[in-house]
Design an enzyme around this catalytic site. Sequence first.
Site, PDB file in Angstrom:
ATOM      1  N   GLU A 668       0.857  -1.184   0.000  1.00 11.44           N
ATOM      2  CA  GLU A 668       0.000   0.000   0.000  1.00 11.44           C
ATOM      3  C   GLU A 668       0.896   1.238   0.000  1.00 11.44           C
ATOM      4  OE1 GLU A 668      -3.546   0.192   0.107  1.00 11.44           O
ATOM      5  OE2 GLU A 668      -3.273  -1.891  -0.506  1.00 11.44           O
ATOM      6  N   LYS A 683     -10.189  -6.523   4.028  1.00 13.29           N
ATOM      7  CA  LYS A 683     -10.597  -7.486   3.007  1.00 13.29           C
ATOM      8  C   LYS A 683     -11.460  -8.586   3.615  1.00 13.29           C
ATOM      9  CE  LYS A 683      -6.518  -6.687   0.107  1.00 13.29           C
ATOM     10  NZ  LYS A 683      -5.295  -7.264  -0.510  1.00 13.29           N
TER      11      LYS A 683
END
Length: 820
Positions: A668, A683
Amino acid sequence: MNKALLVQKFGGTSLADLAGFEASAEVIERYVDRYQILVVLSAVKGVTDLLLAAIDTAVDGGNGAEHLDEAISRERSIIDDLARKGIGTPLGSAFLEEQREVLSQRVEGVRLLGQCPDETRARILASGEGFSSRLMVDLLTDRGLRAQWSDTDVLPLANESWLDSLVDTEAAAPLLKARLEADSQVMVLPGFYGRNANGEIQLLGRNGTDYSAAAIAAAVNAGLCQIWKDVDGFFTADPRIVTNARCLDEVSYDEAMELTYFGAKVISAKALTPLAANRIPCQVRNTYDPSRTGTLVHGEAKRTHVVRGISHLQDVSSITLQGGGLRGRVGIASRVMDALASESVSILLIVQSSSEYSITLCVRQSDEAKARKALEEEFHFERLHGLIEDIGVQSNRAVVSLVGEGMKHYRGIAARFLTAISSAGVNVEVIAQGSTECAIAVVVNGEEAQPATRACHTAFFSHSSHIDVILLGCGNVGSELLDQFQRQAEILVEHHVDLRVRAIANSEKLLIADDVVDLSRWHQDLQDKGQPWTIESVIEIRKRLGLLSPTVVDCTTDQKLALEYVRLLDNGFNIVAANKKANTSDFDYYLDMRRAESRNFRKFLYETNVAAGLPFIDTLQGLIRSGDTLRTFEGILSGSLSMIFGLLEDGIPLSEAVAKAMDLGFTEPDPRDDLSGMDVARKLLIIAREVGLRLELDDIEVESVVPMDVVGPVDRSELISALQTLDESFAGRIRQAEAESSVLRYIARLEEGKCRVSIEQVPRSKPLGAIRDGENALVIHTQYYQPIPMVLRGYGAGAAVTAAGVFGDLLRTVWRPLDS
């Protein structure tokens, strides 16, 4: 052997200057071998407007001579240009000198009187056509053609209106034939006016030269009438508004009438009446590009298209009468029309509610005040006694019309028309359709007419599926997505997909294209032309460009933007999100997004939220829809952690493994989102919510990869140094796992309604033990898939696969089937 008769009309835009006169003369010359030609001319471009300005200024007591001098100067400049070429202009020059004095006297008389009688107005305004027609005879004579000039005493009038007369075509026929000399190749007449029995000038109304030509064609039973302009013909829509509008080969008289009446400024509606009545075909051609065939208006137009075109008329006012006193009253509509007719106000359309409670009509905005006053006076009694409420007037309206004789043979055209307008975010205020079903007209806010027109054109004339993209976030994934658009451009065209990037934004600037963004230089254009933006800037794009079903692609990690999804859906946007923040916000907002998606018939797609390019979300949703139920789930959901733990397995220290994953673009933007475990937790939360669990992010049990009290407080630039302090402890855990023929993996697990993400020691022989180097693996145990689970495996990180997943979602947003 007598030649067939051809009538040609040249408008003001064809006569703007010497080049226009010469182009028009060349067109005439092309036809003299086949036809005996009657030519009808408008005034030089802009001259009639200047004469009107001279009159209006003089009425107000001003110096109208200034406008008059400008008009004469424009005409004189053409004579001077011809003189420099050695071309004499005896007719044009003599008329201009005569008119200079006559017009000056008349305009001065108007100033002294403080008003302009209609008779005087007609005489002043007709002078422009008198000049241009005489000058054309001079030019044709110089070219060696046998040309004659005729006044309009051969066009006897059928009524006594000074400003809007009709031609008695039956009486005109013998006069025209007698005036036309046997050896003359061309007879040129001024348009826009005729003469009454006393020889006095009467105008033929707005766009009167079109009507002059049509009346002459009807009187002499011409084989063809041509209208020469600066456009190629009738288009499917105004090409100044719809860039991909195309010229129509043919239209019927009725279709031309509807298109013209509601805004297509190609030929006047009044001119079509004598042409249609006498079945005379009419070509609309481009003076400056005569090689183009233009549009043929005739009675045998083939009905190969359900819809022929879309027109829109600006500067309209809608007027509504409503009240209980209208119910059951005979003659209300007649009184409305008579009242407006008494003030010479033309009604564009009129509709009455089925309950007889209201009547709504439209007039030109310039007639609004007269129309309102006339209706207030006509219905004074009803208003006084409360039988009718105050007369409502809405200014700045527009009429958008869908035209085509083929519509009567197909169902659902009106529904598609209204859906297209609604999809552009435009509200329909009034709808009207005639009994012939040749046209459907709607009234909308004037500022929304162009977006509505563009949307309707897309709906009815596009042969491709449209995807209009507003890309928010052009970092690694966003930039890669734009590259993929360019690489796949030819394949998309082959599959009839028209993908258009309309806008691109980074965190600071928004670039909005007039049509589409040039992807070969988007980065530079964004820097040079981009503007600061807010969510309102994005919402405005849809109306500004008239987009049917645009899609916002969110490749940011912005929480604030994620919380605007409901608003975007409510404003007609689809959303494709690589950003996980929306789906992992509070559960109420999660439900709000689904409700907004449903009520607005839009799509919210987020396949890359869980497994980048792997088709997990769609697979899971398919299982649930088919009645399957999830029992357990386990998986490696982070490509970056998959890469990092694979490198650890190879003996690379933790700090170096993280640095390498960062360099490869696997992590990220802030790697701590990965190392904290929160990215995987988000997620897993999305998976849990997809199967119906009402969980919040705080309900996920999270073990971070590294102690956050070590890496959390440091600056991002110091992260690797902080991780070096953990290298040895991690190496020890790796060695211990190896001793037990196992590996360390970061696992997301959902069992019995509970969610956990943590480092687990996994035997090498297990499916998840082999997952490394950026791969993801998702193991699904369901009612149907057990004891052998469904396993999805593949790369789950990196800009290329994530962008490909976003691209896949984008293709699923197309508002029409790919094979349409």
